[in-house]
Design a protein around this motif. Structure first.
Motif, PDB file in Angstrom:
ATOM      1  N   ARG A  29       0.826  -1.208   0.000  1.00 41.64           N
ATOM      2  CA  ARG A  29       0.000   0.000   0.000  1.00 41.64           C
ATOM      3  C   ARG A  29       0.862   1.261   0.000  1.00 41.64           C
ATOM      4  O   ARG A  29       0.534   2.259  -0.640  1.00 41.64           O
ATOM      5  N   LEU A  30       1.973   1.210   0.713  1.00 41.80           N
ATOM      6  CA  LEU A  30       2.890   2.351   0.726  1.00 41.80           C
ATOM      7  C   LEU A  30       3.513   2.576  -0.647  1.00 41.80           C
ATOM      8  O   LEU A  30       3.707   3.719  -1.077  1.00 41.80           O
ATOM      9  N   VAL A  31       3.831   1.481  -1.351  1.00 39.43           N
ATOM     10  CA  VAL A  31       4.379   1.604  -2.700  1.00 39.43           C
ATOM     11  C   VAL A  31       3.346   2.239  -3.626  1.00 39.43           C
ATOM     12  O   VAL A  31       3.677   3.116  -4.443  1.00 39.43           O
ATOM     13  N   LEU A  32       2.085   1.835  -3.504  1.00 36.42           N
ATOM     14  CA  LEU A  32       1.020   2.438  -4.314  1.00 36.42           C
ATOM     15  C   LEU A  32       0.904   3.930  -4.026  1.00 36.42           C
ATOM     16  O   LEU A  32       0.710   4.739  -4.948  1.00 36.42           O
ATOM     17  N   ASP A  33       1.023   4.291  -2.747  1.00 35.46           N
ATOM     18  CA  ASP A  33       0.954   5.710  -2.384  1.00 35.46           C
ATOM     19  C   ASP A  33       2.149   6.480  -2.960  1.00 35.46           C
ATOM     20  O   ASP A  33       2.022   7.643  -3.361  1.00 35.46           O
ATOM     21  N   GLU A  34       3.313   5.826  -2.987  1.00 33.57           N
ATOM     22  CA  GLU A  34       4.483   6.453  -3.596  1.00 33.57           C
ATOM     23  C   GLU A  34       4.217   6.744  -5.073  1.00 33.57           C
ATOM     24  O   GLU A  34       4.531   7.828  -5.583  1.00 33.57           O
ATOM     25  N   PHE A  35       3.624   5.790  -5.778  1.00 31.09           N
ATOM     26  CA  PHE A  35       3.303   5.987  -7.193  1.00 31.09           C
ATOM     27  C   PHE A  35       2.315   7.130  -7.366  1.00 31.09           C
ATOM     28  O   PHE A  35       2.425   7.926  -8.307  1.00 31.09           O
ATOM     29  N   ALA A  36       1.338   7.206  -6.448  1.00 31.05           N
ATOM     30  CA  ALA A  36       0.355   8.292  -6.521  1.00 31.05           C
ATOM     31  C   ALA A  36       1.036   9.645  -6.338  1.00 31.05           C
ATOM     32  O   ALA A  36       0.676  10.627  -7.000  1.00 31.05           O
ATOM     33  N   LYS A  37       2.019   9.697  -5.451  1.00 34.80           N
ATOM     34  CA  LYS A  37       2.750  10.943  -5.225  1.00 34.80           C
ATOM     35  C   LYS A  37       3.612  11.310  -6.431  1.00 34.80           C
ATOM     36  O   LYS A  37       3.757  12.481  -6.773  1.00 34.80           O
ATOM     37  N   TYR A  38       4.204  10.298  -7.087  1.00 38.06           N
ATOM     38  CA  TYR A  38       4.996  10.574  -8.270  1.00 38.06           C
ATOM     39  C   TYR A  38       4.117  11.138  -9.386  1.00 38.06           C
ATOM     40  O   TYR A  38       4.523  12.023 -10.129  1.00 38.06           O
ATOM     41  N   GLU A  39       2.905  10.602  -9.485  1.00 37.10           N
ATOM     42  CA  GLU A  39       1.984  11.053 -10.533  1.00 37.10           C
ATOM     43  C   GLU A  39       1.484  12.464 -10.269  1.00 37.10           C
ATOM     44  O   GLU A  39       1.367  13.281 -11.183  1.00 37.10           O
ATOM     45  N   ASN A  40       1.192  12.732  -8.988  1.00 39.55           N
ATOM     46  CA  ASN A  40       0.710  14.063  -8.613  1.00 39.55           C
ATOM     47  C   ASN A  40       1.231  14.392  -7.215  1.00 39.55           C
ATOM     48  O   ASN A  40       0.654  13.955  -6.224  1.00 39.55           O
ATOM     49  N   PRO A  41       2.320  15.149  -7.123  1.00 39.62           N
ATOM     50  CA  PRO A  41       2.926  15.428  -5.809  1.00 39.62           C
ATOM     51  C   PRO A  41       1.994  16.124  -4.830  1.00 39.62           C
ATOM     52  O   PRO A  41       2.205  16.043  -3.616  1.00 39.62           O
ATOM     53  N   LYS A  42       0.958  16.783  -5.334  1.00 38.01           N
ATOM     54  CA  LYS A  42       0.038  17.504  -4.454  1.00 38.01           C
ATOM     55  C   LYS A  42      -1.161  16.663  -4.017  1.00 38.01           C
ATOM     56  O   LYS A  42      -2.008  17.153  -3.263  1.00 38.01           O
ATOM     57  N   THR A  43      -1.244  15.430  -4.476  1.00 41.20           N
ATOM     58  CA  THR A  43      -2.400  14.607  -4.126  1.00 41.20           C
ATOM     59  C   THR A  43      -2.433  14.294  -2.634  1.00 41.20           C
ATOM     60  O   THR A  43      -1.390  14.116  -1.991  1.00 41.20           O
ATOM     61  N   ALA A  44      -3.636  14.254  -2.078  1.00 42.23           N
ATOM     62  CA  ALA A  44      -3.824  13.882  -0.667  1.00 42.23           C
ATOM     63  C   ALA A  44      -4.086  12.383  -0.581  1.00 42.23           C
ATOM     64  O   ALA A  44      -4.982  11.867  -1.255  1.00 42.23           O
ATOM     65  N   LEU A  45      -3.321  11.699   0.207  1.00 41.64           N
ATOM     66  CA  LEU A  45      -3.458  10.256   0.343  1.00 41.64           C
ATOM     67  C   LEU A  45      -4.557   9.908   1.339  1.00 41.64           C
ATOM     68  O   LEU A  45      -4.934  10.729   2.183  1.00 41.64           O
ATOM     69  N   SER A  46      -5.056   8.693   1.254  1.00 43.53           N
ATOM     70  CA  SER A  46      -6.127   8.258   2.160  1.00 43.53           C
ATOM     71  C   SER A  46      -5.685   8.248   3.611  1.00 43.53           C
ATOM     72  O   SER A  46      -6.515   8.342   4.521  1.00 43.53           O
ATOM     73  N   CYS A  47      -4.370   8.139   3.850  1.00 45.14           N
ATOM     74  CA  CYS A  47      -3.859   8.112   5.225  1.00 45.14           C
ATOM     75  C   CYS A  47      -3.378   9.485   5.694  1.00 45.14           C
ATOM     76  O   CYS A  47      -2.744   9.587   6.740  1.00 45.14           O
ATOM     77  N   ASP A  48      -3.670  10.532   4.907  1.00 46.15           N
ATOM     78  CA  ASP A  48      -3.389  11.907   5.345  1.00 46.15           C
ATOM     79  C   ASP A  48      -4.596  12.411   6.129  1.00 46.15           C
ATOM     80  O   ASP A  48      -5.524  13.004   5.561  1.00 46.15           O
ATOM     81  N   VAL A  49      -4.593  12.144   7.427  1.00 43.73           N
ATOM     82  CA  VAL A  49      -5.755  12.448   8.260  1.00 43.73           C
ATOM     83  C   VAL A  49      -5.696  13.873   8.793  1.00 43.73           C
ATOM     84  O   VAL A  49      -6.662  14.625   8.739  1.00 43.73           O
ATOM     85  N   ASN A  50      -4.551  14.247   9.343  1.00 42.08           N
ATOM     86  CA  ASN A  50      -4.362  15.591   9.890  1.00 42.08           C
ATOM     87  C   ASN A  50      -2.869  15.883   9.934  1.00 42.08           C
ATOM     88  O   ASN A  50      -2.077  15.156   9.335  1.00 42.08           O
ATOM     89  N   VAL A  51      -2.482  16.951  10.631  1.00 42.76           N
ATOM     90  CA  VAL A  51      -1.065  17.326  10.654  1.00 42.76           C
ATOM     91  C   VAL A  51      -0.214  16.309  11.410  1.00 42.76           C
ATOM     92  O   VAL A  51       1.006  16.237  11.212  1.00 42.76           O
ATOM     93  N   PHE A  52      -0.835  15.522  12.282  1.00 42.43           N
ATOM     94  CA  PHE A  52      -0.098  14.539  13.060  1.00 42.43           C
ATOM     95  C   PHE A  52      -0.048  13.177  12.359  1.00 42.43           C
ATOM     96  O   PHE A  52       0.981  12.503  12.392  1.00 42.43           O
ATOM     97  N   VAL A  53      -1.145  12.759  11.793  1.00 43.62           N
ATOM     98  CA  VAL A  53      -1.225  11.489  11.075  1.00 43.62           C
ATOM     99  C   VAL A  53      -1.217  11.817   9.586  1.00 43.62           C
ATOM    100  O   VAL A  53      -2.241  12.154   9.001  1.00 43.62           O
ATOM    101  N   ASN A  54      -0.040  11.734   8.988  1.00 45.75           N
ATOM    102  CA  ASN A  54       0.132  12.222   7.634  1.00 45.75           C
ATOM    103  C   ASN A  54       1.210  11.411   6.915  1.00 45.75           C
ATOM    104  O   ASN A  54       2.403  11.596   7.148  1.00 45.75           O
TER     105      ASN A  54
END
Length: 200
Positions: free
Chosen positions: A31-56
């Motif tokens: 799942r982390l690798v998939l999130d890495e790919f999502a970030k490469y595709e769009n660095p500004k994308t918010a991931l499903s595990c970006d909950v708040n400033v502490f859990v991000n």
């Protein structure tokens, strides 16, 4: 008339334990690798595990610590967690003895995994200042994998007779070691992020 030699009992519980912890940790790494790919595709994308400033997850993944060897850390997990899954399958299939060095080498690998996640824990809590849920799931699997397997391995006598006595003594209480490890992490998070539970 000689009696047939009794074979040692198949270590089903340890096989299931390694299989489950390995599969869950491998899934979290995937799942982390998939999130890495999502970030490469769009660095500004918010991931499903970006909950708040502490859990991000994004803050952790884009940090220098998230690419320790020059590539995303989850790729190490994708490769490494295949080993406990394979060993778990071997144990369930009836693999009992094997070379002493096989078990010591595997134990060394599990120890290195524990050292790595412990380092990542210190970095995310005290330096990055954010928590990654998928990373924490990897921690949650690696910690008991190391402690329980190591004590079990000691009890099997693969580190010598003296270590075997220690292992057999500790084996009934092997659950206490990962629990203490969890408590250290939990207390550290509460101390460093005292407002984390108020931000949900």
């Amino acid at each position: 008339m000689s009696t047939p030699r009794t074979l040692p009992r198949r270590p089903i519980a340890m096989g299931i334990f390694l299989l489950v912890t390995g599969i869950v940790a491998l899934y979290a790494s995937f799942r982390l690798v998939l999130d890495e790919f999502a970030k490469y595709e769009n660095p500004k994308t918010a991931l499903s595990c970006d909950v708040n400033v502490f859990v991000n997850c994004s803050d952790v993944m884009t940090s220098a610590q998230g690419h320790l060897l020059g590539f995303p850390n989850p790729l190490i997990g994708m490769m490494g967690f295949v080993a406990p899954i394979a060993v778990g399958v071997l144990l369930l299939a009836g693999f009992r003895n094997g070379s002493r060095w096989f078990w010591i080498t595997f134990n060394a690998g599990v120890f290195l995994a524990w050292v790595f996640v412990t380092w990542l824990f210190t970095q995310t809590v005290w330096f990055i200042g954010a928590l990654c849920p998928w990373c924490m799931l990897v921690w949650a699997m690696t910690i008991p994998m190391f402690w329980v397997f190591t004590i079990w391995n000691l009890a099997q006598g693969r580190f010598g007779a003296g270590a075997q006595r220690v292992g057999k003594t500790l084996l009934p209480f092997c659950w206490a070691f990962p629990l203490a490890n969890y408590l250290v992490i939990a207390v550290s998070i509460i101390i460093v992020f005292p407002r984390i539970f108020q931000s949900f």
